[in-house]
Design a protein around this motif. Structure first.
Motif, PDB file in Angstrom:
ATOM      1  N   ASP A 104      -4.834   3.745  -2.212  1.00  0.00           N
ATOM      2  CA  ASP A 104      -3.849   3.268  -1.240  1.00  0.00           C
ATOM      3  C   ASP A 104      -2.688   2.453  -1.792  1.00  0.00           C
ATOM      4  OD1 ASP A 104      -5.662   4.374   0.707  1.00  0.00           O
ATOM      5  OD2 ASP A 104      -6.218   2.545   1.282  1.00  0.00           O
ATOM      6  N   LYS A 105      -3.113   1.989  -3.081  1.00  0.00           N
ATOM      7  CA  LYS A 105      -2.023   0.745  -3.573  1.00  0.00           C
ATOM      8  C   LYS A 105      -1.210   1.539  -4.743  1.00  0.00           C
ATOM      9  CE  LYS A 105      -5.492  -2.181  -4.492  1.00  0.00           C
ATOM     10  NZ  LYS A 105      -6.190  -3.223  -5.005  1.00  0.00           N
ATOM     11  N   TYR A 142       0.919  -1.290  -0.059  1.00  0.00           N
ATOM     12  CA  TYR A 142       0.027   0.003   0.060  1.00  0.00           C
ATOM     13  C   TYR A 142       0.877   1.267  -0.035  1.00  0.00           C
ATOM     14  CZ  TYR A 142      -3.353  -3.633   1.489  1.00  0.00           C
ATOM     15  OH  TYR A 142      -3.944  -4.764   1.380  1.00  0.00           O
TER      16      TYR A 142
END
Length: 378
Positions: free
Chosen positions: A258-259, A218
């Protein structure tokens, strides 16, 4: 698990508060602080070298009971402690620690253990006891959100655990048996993200060990923080990975934002990076208590190729051994530990097809500043 080191292990449990922060007593009374105090409750476990003559032998069941009072020290809540049922079959298994044993003489390096998402401080008690038996004081507290017992998978949650880590560093440095100049953080899963944030902000942390740490998966959260810069980190990092497919990473439930971001391991160019790919380990197998609680069906769902339960135990033992030698090399400045890490796994006795080790030494910072290049890490 590896055999214990030469030192008996003691365990103390200290119920304390971080009074610089508040914490609700329950969702129904979110404005009311924890019972008996206005601070954030931190049930603190300390594993330490002892003389080993007196003290109550600790079992898995003794560890599970600690979850009754994690956030309300004077109000046990057995009904909310899922670990009692998960570990019932192992409750009588004795571990190495003796409760409240007399500390051994000497001053030992500090290791803070940062647990996974919402987990207990003792999720890796075997590893913490192992490190203590080799001359470390290991300190841990549960993974909690800002105002809830469960961690929140966002920056607020990460920052809360990062502050817990720094609080524990300060506490550990006040103990009479610690060497306050030598500090490292060991983590698993979500705790890896929090330990990165803590190390970026707390210069007292001199080394990191991350077991399948979430900052690998992440990087978008690292980017969102704004003040966490892996490309500027100069401390050494030991990172254990596992074989995970791109499809698995794409199909988790985390927000895409988030990634998306620069790979933290690729960016780690100004600190030594030792990457150990554990070829037969699934994510839960980096925790001794999750291994104990895993049903046959759940193990089958997580199983990597044809690696069995015995292989998972063997892999965990080698994770512990490499963690110990990394800490010995960094905090105790041991030449023999450094030589161990430089050898091929097979030369250290690791069975074939269990791990792949890659080392990338730190680059010297250029005059124009850090973060000018990177090398891909698998």
């Amino acid at each position: 698990m590896e055999k214990p080191g030469p030192l008996p292990v003691g365990l103390k449990v200290v119920d304390q508060y971080d009074r610089s922060r508040t914490y609700p007593s329950s969702p129904k009374h979110s404005s009311k602080p924890s019972v008996g105090d206005g601070g954030r409750p931190l049930q603190t476990l300390i594993w330490y070298p002892s003389i080993g003559e007196r003290g109550k032998a600790i079992t898995v069941g003794d560890y599970t009971q600690l979850a009754d009072t994690e956030s309300r020290f004077d109000a046990p809540s057995k009904e909310n402690n899922r670990w009692r049922s998960l570990l019932m079959a192992s409750s009588n298994v004795r571990l190495w620690a003796l409760r409240d044993a007399e500390p051994a003489r000497g001053h030992y390096p500090i290791v803070i253990y940062a647990p996974s998402d919402s987990s207990v401080a003792w999720e890796n008690a075997d590893l913490c006891e192992y490190l203590a038996s080799h001359g470390y004081v290991v300190v841990a507290s549960p993974s909690m959100g800002v105002s809830t017992r469960d961690m929140t998978d966002d920056l607020d949650g990460i920052n809360a655990q990062a502050r817990d880590i720094s609080f524990l560093v300060s506490y550990a440095k006040s103990l009479p048996d610690t060497n306050s100049s030598e500090v490292a953080v060991v983590s698993w899963s979500w705790g890896g993200m929090s330990s990165l944030f803590a190390a970026a902000r707390d210069s007292r942390i001199e080394a990191l060990v991350a077991m399948d740490g979430s900052m690998r998966y992440y990087p978008g959260l690292v980017k969102k923080a704004g003040n966490i810069h892996p490309e500027r980190m100069t401390i050494p990092l030991l990172f254990f990975t596992r074989n995970v497919s791109l499809e698995d990473l794409e199909n988790d439930n985390a927000p895409l934002s988030d990634k998306v971001g620069r790979n933290v391991l690729n960016a780690w160019i100004h600190g030594d990076l030792l990457t150990v790919n554990m070829l037969g380990m699934a994510h839960p197998e980096f925790s001794c208590m999750f291994q104990r609680s895993e049903s046959a069906q759940r193990f089958a769902e997580n199983q990597v190729a044809d690696y069995g339960r015995d292989d998972a135990n063997t892999s965990y033992a080698w994770v512990a051994r490499y963690t110990l030698d990394f800490l010995d090399a960094q905090l105790k400045h041991s030449a023999s530990a450094k030589a161990f890490l430089e050898k091929a796994p097979s030369d250290n006795g690791v069975p074939k097809h269990f791990m792949d080790v890659r080392f990338r030494p730190a680059q010297k910072a250029s005059l124009s500043g850090a973060g000018t290049g990177s090398v891909a890490v698998p």
